[in-house]
Design a protein around this motif. Structure first.
Motif, PDB file in Angstrom:
ATOM      1  N   THR A 106       0.857  -1.199   0.000  1.00 50.45           N
ATOM      2  CA  THR A 106       0.000   0.000   0.000  1.00 50.45           C
ATOM      3  C   THR A 106       0.888   1.243   0.000  1.00 50.45           C
ATOM      4  OG1 THR A 106      -0.009   0.125   2.402  1.00 50.45           O
ATOM      5  CG2 THR A 106      -1.808  -1.128   1.379  1.00 50.45           C
ATOM      6  N   GLN A 107       0.283   2.350  -0.370  1.00 56.63           N
ATOM      7  CA  GLN A 107       1.009   3.623  -0.360  1.00 56.63           C
ATOM      8  C   GLN A 107       1.405   3.984   1.070  1.00 56.63           C
ATOM      9  OE1 GLN A 107       2.139   5.005  -2.942  1.00 56.63           O
ATOM     10  NE2 GLN A 107       2.795   7.009  -2.216  1.00 56.63           N
ATOM     11  N   ALA A 108       0.557   3.592   2.037  1.00 58.10           N
ATOM     12  CA  ALA A 108       0.875   3.889   3.442  1.00 58.10           C
ATOM     13  C   ALA A 108       2.165   3.160   3.859  1.00 58.10           C
ATOM     14  CB  ALA A 108      -0.284   3.468   4.336  1.00 58.10           C
ATOM     15  N   ARG A 109       2.311   1.902   3.457  1.00 54.62           N
ATOM     16  CA  ARG A 109       3.528   1.150   3.804  1.00 54.62           C
ATOM     17  C   ARG A 109       4.746   1.738   3.081  1.00 54.62           C
ATOM     18  NH1 ARG A 109       6.738  -0.188   6.917  1.00 54.62           N
ATOM     19  NH2 ARG A 109       7.859  -2.167   6.900  1.00 54.62           N
ATOM     20  N   VAL A 110       4.530   2.138   1.816  1.00 56.91           N
ATOM     21  CA  VAL A 110       5.614   2.755   1.049  1.00 56.91           C
ATOM     22  C   VAL A 110       6.091   4.022   1.761  1.00 56.91           C
ATOM     23  CG1 VAL A 110       6.097   4.014  -1.100  1.00 56.91           C
ATOM     24  CG2 VAL A 110       4.966   1.789  -1.187  1.00 56.91           C
ATOM     25  N   ARG A 111       5.126   4.817   2.229  1.00 53.23           N
ATOM     26  CA  ARG A 111       5.478   6.061   2.929  1.00 53.23           C
ATOM     27  C   ARG A 111       6.312   5.766   4.183  1.00 53.23           C
ATOM     28  NH1 ARG A 111       4.643  11.122   1.991  1.00 53.23           N
ATOM     29  NH2 ARG A 111       3.323  11.257   0.185  1.00 53.23           N
ATOM     30  N   GLU A 112       5.895   4.742   4.939  1.00 57.60           N
ATOM     31  CA  GLU A 112       6.648   4.367   6.149  1.00 57.60           C
ATOM     32  C   GLU A 112       8.077   3.964   5.782  1.00 57.60           C
ATOM     33  OE1 GLU A 112       2.975   2.341   8.654  1.00 57.60           O
ATOM     34  OE2 GLU A 112       4.602   1.075   7.909  1.00 57.60           O
ATOM     35  N   LEU A 113       8.191   3.146   4.735  1.00 60.31           N
ATOM     36  CA  LEU A 113       9.529   2.684   4.332  1.00 60.31           C
ATOM     37  C   LEU A 113      10.398   3.852   3.877  1.00 60.31           C
ATOM     38  CD1 LEU A 113       8.556  -0.519   2.319  1.00 60.31           C
ATOM     39  CD2 LEU A 113       9.772  -0.472   4.507  1.00 60.31           C
ATOM     40  N   ALA A 114       9.799   4.749   3.085  1.00 58.96           N
ATOM     41  CA  ALA A 114      10.559   5.889   2.553  1.00 58.96           C
ATOM     42  C   ALA A 114      11.025   6.816   3.670  1.00 58.96           C
ATOM     43  CB  ALA A 114       9.722   6.655   1.532  1.00 58.96           C
ATOM     44  N   ALA A 115      10.319   6.810   4.794  1.00 60.46           N
ATOM     45  CA  ALA A 115      10.702   7.676   5.916  1.00 60.46           C
ATOM     46  C   ALA A 115      11.817   7.042   6.752  1.00 60.46           C
ATOM     47  CB  ALA A 115       9.485   7.946   6.798  1.00 60.46           C
ATOM     48  N   GLY A 116      12.123   5.780   6.469  1.00 64.03           N
ATOM     49  CA  GLY A 116      13.137   5.073   7.249  1.00 64.03           C
ATOM     50  C   GLY A 116      14.513   5.116   6.595  1.00 64.03           C
ATOM     51  N   ALA A 120       8.544   3.285  -5.893  1.00 67.41           N
ATOM     52  CA  ALA A 120       7.518   3.976  -5.089  1.00 67.41           C
ATOM     53  C   ALA A 120       8.148   4.671  -3.886  1.00 67.41           C
ATOM     54  CB  ALA A 120       6.457   2.972  -4.640  1.00 67.41           C
ATOM     55  N   CYS A 121       9.164   4.046  -3.281  1.00 71.20           N
ATOM     56  CA  CYS A 121       9.837   4.659  -2.117  1.00 71.20           C
ATOM     57  C   CYS A 121      10.690   5.855  -2.547  1.00 71.20           C
ATOM     58  CB  CYS A 121      10.760   3.652  -1.426  1.00 71.20           C
ATOM     59  SG  CYS A 121       9.905   2.336  -0.577  1.00 71.20           S
ATOM     60  N   ILE A 122      11.468   5.655  -3.605  1.00 69.89           N
ATOM     61  CA  ILE A 122      12.459   6.668  -4.003  1.00 69.89           C
ATOM     62  C   ILE A 122      11.795   7.993  -4.356  1.00 69.89           C
ATOM     63  CG2 ILE A 122      14.164   7.255  -5.791  1.00 69.89           C
ATOM     64  CD1 ILE A 122      14.741   4.115  -5.774  1.00 69.89           C
ATOM     65  N   ARG A 123      10.653   7.926  -5.056  1.00 72.10           N
ATOM     66  CA  ARG A 123      10.015   9.192  -5.470  1.00 72.10           C
ATOM     67  C   ARG A 123       9.531  10.007  -4.282  1.00 72.10           C
ATOM     68  NH1 ARG A 123       4.608   8.913  -5.791  1.00 72.10           N
ATOM     69  NH2 ARG A 123       4.333  10.404  -7.476  1.00 72.10           N
ATOM     70  N   LEU A 124       9.391   9.339  -3.104  1.00 75.49           N
ATOM     71  CA  LEU A 124       8.942  10.064  -1.917  1.00 75.49           C
ATOM     72  C   LEU A 124      10.102  10.623  -1.082  1.00 75.49           C
ATOM     73  CD1 LEU A 124       6.020   7.784  -0.614  1.00 75.49           C
ATOM     74  CD2 LEU A 124       5.887   9.829  -2.035  1.00 75.49           C
ATOM     75  N   LEU A 125      11.333  10.270  -1.432  1.00 71.33           N
ATOM     76  CA  LEU A 125      12.467  10.757  -0.632  1.00 71.33           C
ATOM     77  C   LEU A 125      12.562  12.284  -0.765  1.00 71.33           C
ATOM     78  CD1 LEU A 125      15.154   8.064  -1.558  1.00 71.33           C
ATOM     79  CD2 LEU A 125      13.648   8.132   0.455  1.00 71.33           C
ATOM     80  N   PRO A 126      12.983  12.944   0.303  1.00 70.88           N
ATOM     81  CA  PRO A 126      13.049  14.409   0.260  1.00 70.88           C
ATOM     82  C   PRO A 126      13.862  14.905  -0.935  1.00 70.88           C
ATOM     83  CG  PRO A 126      13.550  13.577   2.464  1.00 70.88           C
ATOM     84  CD  PRO A 126      13.420  12.378   1.573  1.00 70.88           C
ATOM     85  N   GLY A 127      13.290  15.853  -1.653  1.00 71.87           N
ATOM     86  CA  GLY A 127      14.003  16.496  -2.766  1.00 71.87           C
ATOM     87  C   GLY A 127      13.974  15.726  -4.066  1.00 71.87           C
ATOM     88  N   VAL A 128      13.312  14.561  -4.122  1.00 73.38           N
ATOM     89  CA  VAL A 128      13.318  13.791  -5.369  1.00 73.38           C
ATOM     90  C   VAL A 128      12.264  14.309  -6.347  1.00 73.38           C
ATOM     91  CG1 VAL A 128      12.930  11.522  -6.408  1.00 73.38           C
ATOM     92  CG2 VAL A 128      14.340  11.735  -4.348  1.00 73.38           C
ATOM     93  N   MET A 129      11.062  14.592  -5.826  1.00 68.73           N
ATOM     94  CA  MET A 129      10.019  15.110  -6.711  1.00 68.73           C
ATOM     95  C   MET A 129      10.067  16.629  -6.756  1.00 68.73           C
ATOM     96  SD  MET A 129       6.499  13.039  -6.410  1.00 68.73           S
ATOM     97  CE  MET A 129       6.690  12.669  -4.692  1.00 68.73           C
ATOM     98  N   GLY A 130       9.707  17.184  -7.912  1.00 70.34           N
ATOM     99  CA  GLY A 130       9.739  18.636  -8.061  1.00 70.34           C
ATOM    100  C   GLY A 130       8.822  19.344  -7.088  1.00 70.34           C
ATOM    101  N   ALA A 131       7.502  19.345  -7.395  1.00 72.00           N
ATOM    102  CA  ALA A 131       6.527  20.053  -6.551  1.00 72.00           C
ATOM    103  C   ALA A 131       6.110  19.140  -5.404  1.00 72.00           C
ATOM    104  CB  ALA A 131       5.319  20.435  -7.385  1.00 72.00           C
ATOM    105  N   PRO A 132       6.264  19.603  -4.146  1.00 67.58           N
ATOM    106  CA  PRO A 132       5.920  18.738  -3.025  1.00 67.58           C
ATOM    107  C   PRO A 132       4.465  18.267  -3.070  1.00 67.58           C
ATOM    108  CG  PRO A 132       6.868  20.828  -2.262  1.00 67.58           C
ATOM    109  CD  PRO A 132       6.740  20.905  -3.740  1.00 67.58           C
ATOM    110  N   SER A 133       3.533  19.089  -3.628  1.00 71.20           N
ATOM    111  CA  SER A 133       2.121  18.695  -3.626  1.00 71.20           C
ATOM    112  C   SER A 133       1.869  17.507  -4.544  1.00 71.20           C
ATOM    113  CB  SER A 133       1.244  19.861  -4.040  1.00 71.20           C
ATOM    114  OG  SER A 133       1.473  20.147  -5.388  1.00 71.20           O
ATOM    115  N   SER A 134       2.787  17.273  -5.530  1.00 67.91           N
ATOM    116  CA  SER A 134       2.524  16.156  -6.433  1.00 67.91           C
ATOM    117  C   SER A 134       2.610  14.836  -5.685  1.00 67.91           C
ATOM    118  CB  SER A 134       3.453  16.177  -7.649  1.00 67.91           C
ATOM    119  OG  SER A 134       4.788  16.198  -7.246  1.00 67.91           O
ATOM    120  N   GLY A 135       3.242  14.815  -4.518  1.00 69.24           N
ATOM    121  CA  GLY A 135       3.268  13.584  -3.722  1.00 69.24           C
ATOM    122  C   GLY A 135       2.035  13.415  -2.874  1.00 69.24           C
TER     123      GLY A 135
END
Ligand code: SAM
Length: 250
Positions: free
Chosen positions: A98-108, A154-169
């Motif tokens: 799920t996107q929720a699990r991806v978010r948790e992983l990306a924050a780790g 899915a994890c990498i695109r959520l890492l800080p500074g990877v996506m251009g506009a923060p709202s697109s995440g």
């Protein structure tokens, strides 16, 4: 901080693959994430570098050996000695990603991903090494590598500074439990099909209301399972708020 990805696989040459280009490729060059592709065969104990054996109880195919998998996982963990990385095995029997699990992983700090092949893993590896089983959908792939690439992407695109506009995440499908609203761009008319008038109105409040409604309608029609969960959570939080208010009033 660099997000560490270690992938245990029989095909290390499949990595970084598509993660070597575009957003993920650039982010890797910038040191936002690192990748170690680990050859499972390097942890075999015989000169034939055997990683699999026949299934106990008989049947078709081969099963990845628990002792070989354990040595590879221990190696990956030791390489990340100052951090405890979650270990995820890609398997159709796992919990749907799920996107929720991806978010948790990306924050780790990162993740160790184990890719199966043949009939999959000896079951004992999961409890023995605290391995989480994750599926990318109700389909069967020939190997865990494409599933691992999906998880990492899915994890990498959520890492800080990877996506251009923060709202697109944050405005995307699944982030609020719903599918995203539909998008349009120029030309305003194409083969007789037009863009909804409201999107050309310049009225931001109206546009936001239209998008919210579309998002809800599409989720209800396309993904009744998501809609049910979303409504369940909404009802629960409303009754929780009422209970809290009652407690305060008393
Ligand atoms: N015998 C397994 C079963 O029926 O559940 C299927 C094994 S599959 C042919 C080989 C490998 O592909 C699996 O061990 C797993 O790593 C990967 N794989 C296949 N489908 C997957 C899915 N939906 N999600 C994650 N990994 C998958």
């Amino acid at each position: 901080m660099t997000f560490r990805a270690a992938v245990i696989t029989l095909y290390p040459e499949m990595f970084p693959g598509p993660l070597g280009v575009s957003l993920a490729g650039r982010a890797r060059e910038e040191g936002k994430w690192s990748l170690e592709a680990i050859q499972l065969r390097d942890f075999a104990a015989d000169r034939h570098r055997t990683v699999d054996d026949t299934p106990a109880g008989g049947g078709a195919g081969m099963v990845l050996r628990v002792d070989v998998l354990a040595r590879a996982i221990d190696h990956a963990r030791a390489a990340a000695s100052n951090e405890i990385l979650p270990v995820i095995a890609m398997t159709p029997r796992g919990r749907p990603l799920t996107q929720a699990r991806v978010r948790e992983l990306a924050a780790g700090p990162g993740v160790i991903v184990v890719c199966g092949r043949f009939e999959g893993f000896d079951e004992r590896i999961f409890a023995a090494r605290g391995v989480e089983e994750v599926s990318i959908g109700d389909i069967v792939l020939s190997g865990g590598e494409p599933a691992a690439l999906m998880l990492l992407d899915a994890c990498i695109r959520l890492l800080p500074g990877v996506m251009g506009a923060p709202s697109s995440g944050t405005e995307e499908s699944f982030e609020n439990g719903l599918l995203e609203y539909p998008h349009y761009t120029r030309p305003a008319e194409w083969e007789g099909r037009t863009i909804p008038e409201v999107l050309r109105s310049g009225d931001h409040a109206k546009i936001a209301a239209w998008r919210k409604l579309q998002s809800e309608v599409d989720t209800r029609l396309r993904r009744p399972d998501l809609w049910e969960r979303h409504e369940g959570a909404r009802v629960q939080s409303a009754s929780g708020a009422r209970r809290e208010k009652r407690d305060v009033d008393q």
